[in-house]
Design an enzyme around this catalytic site. Structure first.
Site, PDB file in Angstrom:
ATOM      1  N   ASP A 109     -20.751 -35.680  37.250  1.00  0.00           N
ATOM      2  CA  ASP A 109     -21.487 -36.033  37.957  1.00  0.00           C
ATOM      3  C   ASP A 109     -20.380 -36.286  39.277  1.00  0.00           C
ATOM      4  O   ASP A 109     -20.701 -36.608  40.294  1.00  0.00           O
ATOM      5  CB  ASP A 109     -22.497 -37.301  37.961  1.00  0.00           C
ATOM      6  CG  ASP A 109     -23.913 -36.822  38.487  1.00  0.00           C
ATOM      7  OD1 ASP A 109     -23.925 -35.915  38.891  1.00  0.00           O
ATOM      8  OD2 ASP A 109     -24.475 -37.737  38.260  1.00  0.00           O
ATOM      9  N   MET A 241     -40.783 -48.534  42.308  1.00  0.00           N
ATOM     10  CA  MET A 241     -41.115 -48.602  43.720  1.00  0.00           C
ATOM     11  C   MET A 241     -42.559 -48.439  44.052  1.00  0.00           C
ATOM     12  O   MET A 241     -43.141 -49.169  44.808  1.00  0.00           O
ATOM     13  CB  MET A 241     -40.281 -47.693  44.706  1.00  0.00           C
ATOM     14  CG  MET A 241     -40.548 -47.595  46.084  1.00  0.00           C
ATOM     15  SD  MET A 241     -40.089 -49.227  46.845  1.00  0.00           S
ATOM     16  CE  MET A 241     -38.342 -48.951  46.960  1.00  0.00           C
TER      17      MET A 241
END
Length: 374
Positions: A109, A241
């Site tokens: 990554d 969230m």
């Protein structure tokens, strides 16, 4: 030639099958891994397995996995404790399930950010310490930011200066100019930068020294607090969230405000780094599916030429969608983060018939150099 992509995140495992003979690789199926040791039980044997690995230290370019590469991934586990251990477990599970005859490739990554400008790459620490411990801002979520850049190009037909936002369980921002990353919010580890689901993001190091010096926490407790007990969870008691947006409590509203403020601050900083801004791109679970969060982040940013189309933002039912108003000097989009296809594209260069036509560029080596480098 079939490619299996394996993406182990901080809160999920994604498996996808691709036909590697087409360009771009053709998606065959998204697989639902079973829990625990049976995750690969029903997966057909592929010709190649490509893994997303968060941290490889000096390893940046994609590399075929062998014992030395596994050892390096393991050595970096303390720097990415939520990611490297489960990725390594999945590499070993694949070997057990499919045998040593099926090649496995690690795609790091950090690769997209391997060539950050030195001013963005380096911490202001003693040079001898930096060299001894290979300290630098590595950057993470590289596959996601690369995928968002590719989507921007494909849907707008342009290059330019954009800020990409990968907002999921982990969150990061990147400043990209004509495809080249100039800065990114994550650094030596995936802890730096934005507020995340359970990770703190930016914290004054003096605060951490205070907690150690006063005996409030030891290093192990500090690591757990920063990676597993902070962020949205620490502020409001939930890392989800969606739950926070539905929660009328002051604590939930405050957590969302802190989250949006941090992202907004980075967008402003990266507009300065880029010398202007042509676009902002949202991706990730929150970035794609939380219009209230997108609106909260962009509130008060008209000075950057951003004019949000409130109706388009609220009605967006899925990417790709342009959510900025007509005439907005800075275009705002939401895109799906297609890390699986990015992994498969890279994997094509490792298929047996790829030969010298590998599209992935130089392959990494354990000393951090690229093959062919002096």
């Amino acid at each position: 030639m079939e490619i299996l992509t394996v993406n182990v995140g901080s809160s999920s495992v994604k498996l996808d099958r691709f036909d590697g003979r087409t360009s771009p690789p053709r998606h065959i199926a998204a697989l639902r891994p079973a829990p625990g040791d049976e995750a690969l039980g029903g997966v057909p044997t592929p010709d190649l397995i490509v893994h997303r690995v968060v941290h490889g230290g000096p390893l940046a370019q994609p590399v075929r996995i062998d014992a030395a590469v596994e050892a390096q991934i393991d050595a970096c586990a303390p720097l990415a404790p939520l990611h490297n251990p489960p990725a390594l477990a999945m590499i070993r599970a694949c070997r057990q399930r499919f045998g040593d005859g099926i090649a496995q490739v690690a795609v790091f990554d950090t690769a997209f950010f391997a060539d950050l400008p030195p001013a963005a790459r380096d911490y202001a620490l003693p040079r001898e310490l930096i060299e001894k411990h290979a300290i630098r801002r590595y950057g993470f979520h590289g596959l996601a930011h690369q995928a968002l850049w590719r989507a921007w190009q494909e849907h707008t037909g342009r290059s330019g200066r954009i800020v990409t936002l990968q907002l999921g369980a982990g969150c990061s921002a990147a400043a990209i100019a004509d495809g080249r990353p100039l800065d990114t919010s994550m650094g030596f580890t995936p802890l730096e930068g934005l507020v995340m689901a359970t990770r703190s993001g930016d914290v004054d190091p003096g605060l951490l020294l205070h907690l150690l010096r006063t005996g409030s926490m030891d290093a192990t407790q500090l690591e757990r607090m920063l990676t597993e007990q902070s962020g949205l969870l620490g502020l409001a008691g939930s890392a989800d969230m969606r739950s926070l947006l539905a929660d009328p409590s002051p604590a939930a509203a405050h957590a969302i405000d802190v989250y949006c403020h941090r992202v907004r601050k980075y967008i402003g900083a990266y507009a300065a780094v880029l010398g202007g801004l042509d676009g902002i791109v949202f991706g990730g679970g929150v970035g794609e599916h939380a219009p209230a969060v997108r609106a909260g982040i962009l509130t008060g940013m008209e000075w950057l030429g951003i004019r949000l189309d409130a109706a388009a933002n609220a009605a967006a039912s899925g990417p790709p969608t342009r959510i900025s108003a007509a005439g907005s000097a800075c275009a705002v989009w939401e895109f799906s983060v297609d890390e699986a296809t990015e992994l498969a594209r890279i994997g094509q260069g490792f298929l047996p018939d790829a030969g010298e036509a590998s599209p992935v560029g130089p392959v990494g080596t354990l000393d951090g150099r690229r093959r062919g480098d002096a």
